[in-house]
Scaffold this motif. Sequence first.
Motif: not given
Length: 281
Positions: A10-11, A222-234, A243-253
């Motif tokens: 979601d999101g 390896d966690r260094a090769e893992a990507i995580g994309i999300g928009d919520s507090w969980n 290794g590579t976190p990515v926030a959505m453009g609609n995520a809280p600042v």
Amino acid sequence: MTRIAFLDVDGTIAEHGSTIAPSTVTAIRRARANGHLVWLCTGRADGDIHPDVRAIGFDGAISNAGAYATSGDELIVEHPMPRADVAAIETYFEAHGIHYFLQTHEAVFASPGIEPMMREYVRERLAKRAAEIAARGLDGEPTTSIPRARPLAEVDRGRVAKAVFISPVADTVAHAGAELGERFHVIPGSIPLPGGSNGEIGLAGVTKGSAILEVLEHLGLDRAEAIGIGDSWNDVEMFQVVGTPVAMGNAPVELQRLAGRVTTAVLDDGVHNAFAELGLL
């Protein structure tokens, strides 16, 4: 080099329902065709993931904000709450007149007061979202992130993974955290309400991040090769372990700052643009 991407639903994949940008479907399927792994990583119960999301195709799914994870037909993460903890949460809700859902791996179960409380809100939100979806020329059912729920009387409290609450009081997240104590993980939820507060309660230490570490160990990655994309507090703990976190453009600042890398919004090709930038396509 094979990489693994964990995607919130979601999101991130869908706009709080089943409206999915076509580019998101293309990106996920192309990344997998290129030899990368793509996993769902959602706060929803496994049985409450929308069929349109499932139909995209994934290599596995973390659900219930980290309490469960499946790879094919194999359940590789399983951390239900002890019954005493479920009882403590329900006692708190009932003492303060708070409506709630209990989630198991298979389904979502609703307390009796939620449906009448949410009916008008749902009607107003669906009308607004239908107009926005039509204006973008997108397909999809304009729904909310409110789960498709069964009666609370049917729940097996030995299988509960987490609780989601909807409160008319604005500070319930903080109040619940203080009253329930350190054994529980209490965070803001992602149901977009017109007022009051919404939150999630799980066991401390059971998060998307903890499940990702278990999945990576299971897969030998390896966690260094893992990507995580999300928009919520969980998604906070997910951002902390990949290794590579990515926030959505609609995520809280605040979440965008925490991730450090930000893509565009959910219906503005956010997943596709992130995958393209990271070389998965």
